[in-house]
Design a protein around this motif. Sequence first.
Motif, PDB file in Angstrom:
ATOM      1  N   THR A 114       8.710   2.161  -2.496  1.00 39.43           N
ATOM      2  CA  THR A 114      10.078   1.832  -2.096  1.00 39.43           C
ATOM      3  C   THR A 114      10.649   0.679  -2.908  1.00 39.43           C
ATOM      4  N   ASN A 115       9.782  -0.124  -3.541  1.00 36.75           N
ATOM      5  CA  ASN A 115      10.259  -1.242  -4.353  1.00 36.75           C
ATOM      6  C   ASN A 115      10.337  -0.864  -5.837  1.00 36.75           C
ATOM      7  N   ASN A 116      10.430   0.428  -6.138  1.00 37.16           N
ATOM      8  CA  ASN A 116      10.556   0.978  -7.494  1.00 37.16           C
ATOM      9  C   ASN A 116       9.361   0.685  -8.384  1.00 37.16           C
ATOM     10  N   LYS A 117       8.202   0.467  -7.796  1.00 37.15           N
ATOM     11  CA  LYS A 117       6.969   0.325  -8.561  1.00 37.15           C
ATOM     12  C   LYS A 117       6.211   1.638  -8.496  1.00 37.15           C
ATOM     13  N   LEU A 118       5.180   1.762  -9.314  1.00 38.22           N
ATOM     14  CA  LEU A 118       4.367   2.970  -9.339  1.00 38.22           C
ATOM     15  C   LEU A 118       3.302   2.912  -8.254  1.00 38.22           C
ATOM     16  N   CYS A 119       3.024   4.039  -7.626  1.00 35.95           N
ATOM     17  CA  CYS A 119       1.940   4.111  -6.655  1.00 35.95           C
ATOM     18  C   CYS A 119       0.692   4.555  -7.410  1.00 35.95           C
ATOM     19  N   CYS A 120      -0.227   3.622  -7.654  1.00 39.97           N
ATOM     20  CA  CYS A 120      -1.429   3.881  -8.443  1.00 39.97           C
ATOM     21  C   CYS A 120      -2.577   4.258  -7.509  1.00 39.97           C
ATOM     22  N   VAL A 121      -3.171   5.437  -7.736  1.00 36.92           N
ATOM     23  CA  VAL A 121      -4.212   5.966  -6.859  1.00 36.92           C
ATOM     24  C   VAL A 121      -5.501   6.119  -7.644  1.00 36.92           C
ATOM     25  N   LYS A 122      -6.625   5.656  -7.073  1.00 36.17           N
ATOM     26  CA  LYS A 122      -7.933   5.769  -7.717  1.00 36.17           C
ATOM     27  C   LYS A 122      -8.386   7.222  -7.728  1.00 36.17           C
ATOM     28  N   PRO A 123      -9.278   7.581  -8.665  1.00 37.95           N
ATOM     29  CA  PRO A 123      -9.691   8.989  -8.806  1.00 37.95           C
ATOM     30  C   PRO A 123     -10.302   9.599  -7.548  1.00 37.95           C
ATOM     31  N   LYS A 124     -11.063   8.837  -6.772  1.00 46.69           N
ATOM     32  CA  LYS A 124     -11.711   9.442  -5.602  1.00 46.69           C
ATOM     33  C   LYS A 124     -10.726   9.780  -4.493  1.00 46.69           C
ATOM     34  N   TYR A 125      -9.510   9.230  -4.543  1.00 47.27           N
ATOM     35  CA  TYR A 125      -8.494   9.531  -3.545  1.00 47.27           C
ATOM     36  C   TYR A 125      -7.398  10.447  -4.065  1.00 47.27           C
ATOM     37  N   LYS A 165       0.845  -1.200   0.000  1.00 46.15           N
ATOM     38  CA  LYS A 165       0.000   0.000   0.000  1.00 46.15           C
ATOM     39  C   LYS A 165       0.878   1.248   0.000  1.00 46.15           C
ATOM     40  N   CYS A 166       0.346   2.334  -0.534  1.00 46.14           N
ATOM     41  CA  CYS A 166       1.052   3.608  -0.558  1.00 46.14           C
ATOM     42  C   CYS A 166       0.019   4.735  -0.533  1.00 46.14           C
ATOM     43  N   TRP A 167       0.463   5.965  -0.573  1.00 46.81           N
ATOM     44  CA  TRP A 167      -0.374   7.165  -0.627  1.00 46.81           C
ATOM     45  C   TRP A 167      -1.442   7.135   0.460  1.00 46.81           C
ATOM     46  N   ASN A 168      -1.016   7.145   1.702  1.00 47.96           N
ATOM     47  CA  ASN A 168      -1.899   7.107   2.876  1.00 47.96           C
ATOM     48  C   ASN A 168      -2.845   5.915   2.847  1.00 47.96           C
ATOM     49  N   LEU A 169      -2.333   4.785   2.405  1.00 44.67           N
ATOM     50  CA  LEU A 169      -3.062   3.509   2.313  1.00 44.67           C
ATOM     51  C   LEU A 169      -4.208   3.535   1.306  1.00 44.67           C
ATOM     52  N   HIS A 170      -4.240   4.525   0.403  1.00 42.32           N
ATOM     53  CA  HIS A 170      -5.279   4.583  -0.629  1.00 42.32           C
ATOM     54  C   HIS A 170      -4.778   4.100  -1.979  1.00 42.32           C
ATOM     55  N   GLY A 171      -3.480   3.954  -2.159  1.00 41.72           N
ATOM     56  CA  GLY A 171      -2.913   3.512  -3.426  1.00 41.72           C
ATOM     57  C   GLY A 171      -2.289   2.135  -3.298  1.00 41.72           C
ATOM     58  N   VAL A 209       3.627   9.153  -6.818  1.00 42.01           N
ATOM     59  CA  VAL A 209       4.946   8.880  -6.239  1.00 42.01           C
ATOM     60  C   VAL A 209       5.374   7.482  -6.649  1.00 42.01           C
ATOM     61  N   TYR A 210       6.596   7.146  -6.337  1.00 42.30           N
ATOM     62  CA  TYR A 210       7.093   5.792  -6.549  1.00 42.30           C
ATOM     63  C   TYR A 210       7.182   5.092  -5.201  1.00 42.30           C
TER      64      TYR A 210
END
Length: 67
Positions: free
Chosen positions: A47-58, A24-30, A44-45
Motif C-alpha cells: 500500500t506504500n508503493n513498495k515491492l512485496c518481496c517474498v522468500k522462495p519457500k513461501y 508485512k505483506c503476502w499473508n505475513l510472509h513477505g 504484488v505491490y
Amino acid sequence: MKLLLLTLAALLLLSQLTPGSTQKCWNLHGKCRHTCFRKEKIYVYCTNNKLCCVKPKYQPREKLRSF
C-alpha cells in the motif's frame, strides 16, 4: 565521567543495530521494500508503493497444465 561516556557509547551503538520495522505483506510472509534480495520475487505491490518481496519457500508454485 567514564561511566557516562561508556553508557552513551553503548546507547549509540544499540540505536544503530536495531533495524526499523518493515510492513508485512503476502499473508505475513513477505516484506515491503524498495528492492528485493537476490532470491526473493515480487508478486504484488504494498500500500506504500513498495515491492512485496517474498522468500522462495513461501512463493506459490505454478500449476502444470496438461493438454
